[in-house]
Design a protein around this motif. Structure first.
Motif, PDB file in Angstrom:
ATOM      1  N   ALA A 192      36.346  -2.501  -4.746  1.00  0.00           N
ATOM      2  CA  ALA A 192      37.293  -3.558  -4.378  1.00  0.00           C
ATOM      3  C   ALA A 192      37.309  -3.847  -2.894  1.00  0.00           C
ATOM      4  CB  ALA A 192      38.700  -3.180  -4.853  1.00  0.00           C
ATOM      5  N   ARG A 193      36.640  -3.019  -2.105  1.00  0.00           N
ATOM      6  CA  ARG A 193      36.546  -3.288  -0.670  1.00  0.00           C
ATOM      7  C   ARG A 193      35.352  -4.187  -0.397  1.00  0.00           C
ATOM      8  NH1 ARG A 193      37.635   2.864   1.695  1.00  0.00           N
ATOM      9  NH2 ARG A 193      39.702   3.125   0.714  1.00  0.00           N
ATOM     10  N   TYR A 194      35.451  -4.976   0.660  1.00  0.00           N
ATOM     11  CA  TYR A 194      34.428  -5.981   0.940  1.00  0.00           C
ATOM     12  C   TYR A 194      33.026  -5.392   1.036  1.00  0.00           C
ATOM     13  CZ  TYR A 194      31.884  -9.769   3.204  1.00  0.00           C
ATOM     14  OH  TYR A 194      30.952 -10.740   3.507  1.00  0.00           O
ATOM     15  N   ALA A 195      32.855  -4.303   1.790  1.00  0.00           N
ATOM     16  CA  ALA A 195      31.515  -3.757   2.039  1.00  0.00           C
ATOM     17  C   ALA A 195      30.839  -3.340   0.745  1.00  0.00           C
ATOM     18  CB  ALA A 195      31.602  -2.566   2.998  1.00  0.00           C
ATOM     19  N   GLU A 196      31.567  -2.650  -0.126  1.00  0.00           N
ATOM     20  CA  GLU A 196      30.973  -2.165  -1.366  1.00  0.00           C
ATOM     21  C   GLU A 196      30.765  -3.302  -2.373  1.00  0.00           C
ATOM     22  OE1 GLU A 196      32.070   0.997   0.994  1.00  0.00           O
ATOM     23  OE2 GLU A 196      33.551  -0.435   0.179  1.00  0.00           O
ATOM     24  N   VAL A 197      31.695  -4.247  -2.427  1.00  0.00           N
ATOM     25  CA  VAL A 197      31.512  -5.396  -3.324  1.00  0.00           C
ATOM     26  C   VAL A 197      30.261  -6.173  -2.936  1.00  0.00           C
ATOM     27  CG1 VAL A 197      32.451  -7.658  -3.975  1.00  0.00           C
ATOM     28  CG2 VAL A 197      33.930  -5.641  -3.988  1.00  0.00           C
ATOM     29  N   LYS A 198      30.105  -6.420  -1.646  1.00  0.00           N
ATOM     30  CA  LYS A 198      28.936  -7.164  -1.182  1.00  0.00           C
ATOM     31  C   LYS A 198      27.654  -6.395  -1.481  1.00  0.00           C
ATOM     32  CE  LYS A 198      27.116  -9.622   2.850  1.00  0.00           C
ATOM     33  NZ  LYS A 198      27.338  -9.940   4.279  1.00  0.00           N
ATOM     34  N   GLU A 199      27.680  -5.071  -1.314  1.00  0.00           N
ATOM     35  CA  GLU A 199      26.488  -4.273  -1.593  1.00  0.00           C
ATOM     36  C   GLU A 199      26.105  -4.355  -3.069  1.00  0.00           C
ATOM     37  OE1 GLU A 199      24.865   0.360  -1.232  1.00  0.00           O
ATOM     38  OE2 GLU A 199      26.614  -0.281  -0.076  1.00  0.00           O
ATOM     39  N   VAL A 200      27.094  -4.243  -3.951  1.00  0.00           N
ATOM     40  CA  VAL A 200      26.814  -4.303  -5.388  1.00  0.00           C
ATOM     41  C   VAL A 200      26.266  -5.676  -5.777  1.00  0.00           C
ATOM     42  CG1 VAL A 200      27.928  -4.340  -7.659  1.00  0.00           C
ATOM     43  CG2 VAL A 200      28.435  -2.487  -6.052  1.00  0.00           C
ATOM     44  N   LEU A 201      26.866  -6.740  -5.261  1.00  0.00           N
ATOM     45  CA  LEU A 201      26.428  -8.088  -5.626  1.00  0.00           C
ATOM     46  C   LEU A 201      25.059  -8.427  -5.036  1.00  0.00           C
ATOM     47  CD1 LEU A 201      29.748 -10.115  -5.189  1.00  0.00           C
ATOM     48  CD2 LEU A 201      28.793  -9.167  -7.290  1.00  0.00           C
ATOM     49  N   SER A 202      24.717  -7.805  -3.928  1.00  0.00           N
ATOM     50  CA  SER A 202      23.467  -8.132  -3.244  1.00  0.00           C
ATOM     51  C   SER A 202      22.252  -7.436  -3.853  1.00  0.00           C
ATOM     52  CB  SER A 202      23.558  -7.745  -1.760  1.00  0.00           C
ATOM     53  OG  SER A 202      24.601  -8.432  -1.116  1.00  0.00           O
ATOM     54  N   ASP A 203      22.445  -6.264  -4.445  1.00  0.00           N
ATOM     55  CA  ASP A 203      21.332  -5.431  -4.914  1.00  0.00           C
ATOM     56  C   ASP A 203      21.168  -5.571  -6.427  1.00  0.00           C
ATOM     57  OD1 ASP A 203      19.428  -3.524  -5.413  1.00  0.00           O
ATOM     58  OD2 ASP A 203      20.561  -1.835  -4.585  1.00  0.00           O
ATOM     59  N   TRP A 204      20.514  -6.658  -6.848  1.00  0.00           N
ATOM     60  CA  TRP A 204      20.377  -6.910  -8.280  1.00  0.00           C
ATOM     61  C   TRP A 204      19.454  -5.904  -8.962  1.00  0.00           C
ATOM     62  CZ3 TRP A 204      15.540  -7.650 -10.266  1.00  0.00           C
ATOM     63  CH2 TRP A 204      14.528  -8.048  -9.374  1.00  0.00           C
ATOM     64  N   GLU A 205      18.568  -5.274  -8.202  1.00  0.00           N
ATOM     65  CA  GLU A 205      17.649  -4.312  -8.797  1.00  0.00           C
ATOM     66  C   GLU A 205      18.365  -3.019  -9.204  1.00  0.00           C
ATOM     67  OE1 GLU A 205      13.341  -4.885  -6.922  1.00  0.00           O
ATOM     68  OE2 GLU A 205      14.897  -4.715  -5.384  1.00  0.00           O
ATOM     69  N   THR A 206      19.400  -2.650  -8.451  1.00  0.00           N
ATOM     70  CA  THR A 206      20.179  -1.453  -8.780  1.00  0.00           C
ATOM     71  C   THR A 206      21.362  -1.776  -9.675  1.00  0.00           C
ATOM     72  OG1 THR A 206      19.573  -0.440  -6.663  1.00  0.00           O
ATOM     73  CG2 THR A 206      21.482   0.483  -7.803  1.00  0.00           C
ATOM     74  N   TYR A 207      21.997  -2.920  -9.405  1.00  0.00           N
ATOM     75  CA  TYR A 207      23.177  -3.341 -10.173  1.00  0.00           C
ATOM     76  C   TYR A 207      22.808  -4.624 -10.907  1.00  0.00           C
ATOM     77  CZ  TYR A 207      25.220  -0.155  -6.725  1.00  0.00           C
ATOM     78  OH  TYR A 207      25.493   0.927  -5.924  1.00  0.00           O
ATOM     79  N   CYS A 208      22.313  -4.496 -12.108  1.00  0.00           N
ATOM     80  CA  CYS A 208      21.715  -5.653 -12.797  1.00  0.00           C
ATOM     81  C   CYS A 208      22.767  -6.500 -13.497  1.00  0.00           C
ATOM     82  CB  CYS A 208      20.646  -5.191 -13.780  1.00  0.00           C
ATOM     83  SG  CYS A 208      21.281  -4.485 -15.314  1.00  0.00           S
ATOM     84  N   SER A 209      22.399  -7.750 -13.745  1.00  0.00           N
ATOM     85  CA  SER A 209      23.233  -8.683 -14.494  1.00  0.00           C
ATOM     86  C   SER A 209      22.742  -8.861 -15.924  1.00  0.00           C
ATOM     87  CB  SER A 209      23.258 -10.049 -13.795  1.00  0.00           C
ATOM     88  OG  SER A 209      23.842  -9.954 -12.519  1.00  0.00           O
ATOM     89  N   SER A 210      21.500  -8.482 -16.188  1.00  0.00           N
ATOM     90  CA  SER A 210      20.881  -8.754 -17.488  1.00  0.00           C
ATOM     91  C   SER A 210      21.481  -7.927 -18.621  1.00  0.00           C
ATOM     92  CB  SER A 210      19.371  -8.507 -17.414  1.00  0.00           C
ATOM     93  OG  SER A 210      19.097  -7.213 -16.929  1.00  0.00           O
ATOM     94  N   ARG A 211      22.270  -6.902 -18.282  1.00  0.00           N
ATOM     95  CA  ARG A 211      22.971  -6.147 -19.314  1.00  0.00           C
ATOM     96  C   ARG A 211      24.412  -6.626 -19.469  1.00  0.00           C
ATOM     97  NH1 ARG A 211      20.959   0.079 -18.425  1.00  0.00           N
ATOM     98  NH2 ARG A 211      22.634   0.494 -19.940  1.00  0.00           N
ATOM     99  N   GLY A 212      24.677  -7.819 -18.939  1.00  0.00           N
ATOM    100  CA  GLY A 212      25.982  -8.436 -19.085  1.00  0.00           C
ATOM    101  C   GLY A 212      26.821  -8.333 -17.833  1.00  0.00           C
ATOM    102  N   VAL A 213      27.500  -9.435 -17.478  1.00  0.00           N
ATOM    103  CA  VAL A 213      28.363  -9.440 -16.300  1.00  0.00           C
ATOM    104  C   VAL A 213      29.818  -9.230 -16.696  1.00  0.00           C
ATOM    105  CG1 VAL A 213      26.777 -10.850 -14.958  1.00  0.00           C
ATOM    106  CG2 VAL A 213      28.570 -11.964 -16.318  1.00  0.00           C
TER     107      VAL A 213
END
Length: 401
Positions: free
Chosen positions: A51-72
């Motif tokens: 919920a903090r800006y730095a971690e939210v931005k990191e999760v949204l930026s790194d699609w290879e580690t945090y994928c969307s293809s398994r559902g958002v």
């Protein structure tokens, strides 16, 4: 052990982000959630969160580690059957996402959008002049909903009959990203006719010649992609260009009704129109949460998150994180809002963001010319949604300029 590889526990949070209380007023709970820690654990859903800006931005930026293809959303498509055919944009990763996003970027290219602006201003003037004459109206039902529905379905070339299904479909789609709670179940009542209309409306033969809908199909064919992608990509427009824009305009007008000094600031300096919309998204964003799924074991802010974990990103909370923003809870249209995550971040940023920006800026331009003040005329009502912070009703009284 180095700082980057220390291991800490995720902070367990008792707040249910999908409870009626939180969905009604998420900003009342964001400080508690943010302050709990950089990485959170929600035991009732067995998911991690940021919920903090730095971690939210990191999760949204790194699609290879945090994928969307398994559902958002909360469902994991590797284990759960999607409630509809997954989006070719929101719920896909490269290389497929790259191909489909390239097609859609051609459709919403800035020169194409600018060609529509003059017509949109004519529609906005006609609508707003009628409302100004009334002095009192519902800023959501009479303006925020009416303007996008008067212009964007025609831009796509959608069927004339049945357009009321657009809001029904979009509401259900965003609710489906959360749990199967009462809010979701209520949005499913009578959804079948709307889904059938959406399927028909997105077909090439049912889209008007010269509209963006047929352009999508044509660009899909030109790119050598499967023909069935055309209808699915048109479908992506139906929420990106309508529902999120409606809520963005509604939330912004709510902000101005609560901050009359900011409305006067805009009237005195209309070059602030673009900043005003961005600050509205930061201060009271439409999309509050989205999920990602980890593709590997990852250490985030000192917390080990196993592969296959769902991670909920609190966009609205990140946009008011005092660790990143000065006077984070203050609505200030002079603010530099670059980097806000109101449209997401990274490769999966909202497809319709340029559409939403132009629609909202046109509305603000005309309103700021014709309206001297916006005053609340009754209690606003929220339309509860598992993903969106949406207005249902916003009674206002205005003073004509």
């Amino acid at each position: 052990m180095s700082e980057a590889h220390r291991t800490e526990r995720a902070a367990s949070v008792s707040v249910d982000p999908f409870s009626i209380e939180v969905l009604s007023d998420p900003y009342a709970y964001h400080p508690q959630i943010r302050d709990a820690g950089p990485v959170l654990w929600f035991p009732q859903y067995q998911v991690f969160g940021v919920a903090r800006y730095a971690e939210v931005k990191e999760v949204l930026s790194d699609w290879e580690t945090y994928c969307s293809s398994r559902g958002v959303g909360l469902a994991d498509f590797s284990r759960d059957t999607p409630w509809r055919t997954p989006s070719l944009l929101l719920e896909r990763d490269p290389p497929l996402h790259t191909s489909t996003r390239t097609v859609m970027n051609k459709v919403v290219a800035l020169p194409r959008l600018k060609k529509l602006a003059d017509h949109w201003r004519v529609v906005a003037r006609d609508l707003i002049d009628g409302l100004v004459a009334q002095r009192s109206f519902d800023a959501v039902q009479d303006l925020a909903e009416q303007f996008p529905l008067r212009i964007f379905p025609d831009t796509l070339g959608l069927l004339q009959e049945g357009r009321e299904n657009l809001l029904i479909y979009a509401t259900s789609t965003f609710n489906a990203f959360g749990p199967r709670n009462d809010v979701f179940l209520e949005s499913q009542i009578g959804i079948e006719p709307a889904l059938a209309w959406i399927d028909e409306a997105c077909r090439y033969e049912n889209l008007a010649p010269g509209g963006w809908g047929r352009d999508v199909h044509d660009f899909v064919k030109e790119a050598g992609l499967p023909a069935e992608y055309g209808a699915l990509l048109v479908r992506s427009f139906l929420s990106a260009g309508v529902d999120t824009t409606i809520n963005g305009i509604g939330n912004l007008l709510h902000a101005f009704s609560l901050h009359p000094q900011e409305w006067q600031k805009l009237r005195n300096d209309r070059s602030l129109v673009k900043r005003a919309f961005e600050e509205g998204l930061r201060w009271q964003g439409t999309a509050q949460t989205f999920f990602r799924t980890t593709t590997r074991n990852v250490n985030l802010a000192g917390v080990n998150i196993p592969e296959g974990s769902k991670v909920i990103a609190f966009l609205g909370a990140a946009n008011r994180d005092p660790r990143h923003w000065e006077e984070a809870d203050t609505f200030n249209i002079s603010r530099q809002t670059s980097g806000h995550v109101g449209f997401g971040f990274g490769i999966h940023q909202c497809l319709g963001q340029m559409i939403a920006r132009q629609e909202s800026e046109v509305v603000l331009e005309v309103l700021s010319q014709r309206v001297a003040s916006i005053t609340p005329a009754g209690e606003p009502q929220r339309r509860l949604n598992n993903t969106l912070f949406a207005m249902k009703s916003l009674p206002v009284t205005i003073e004509p300029a």
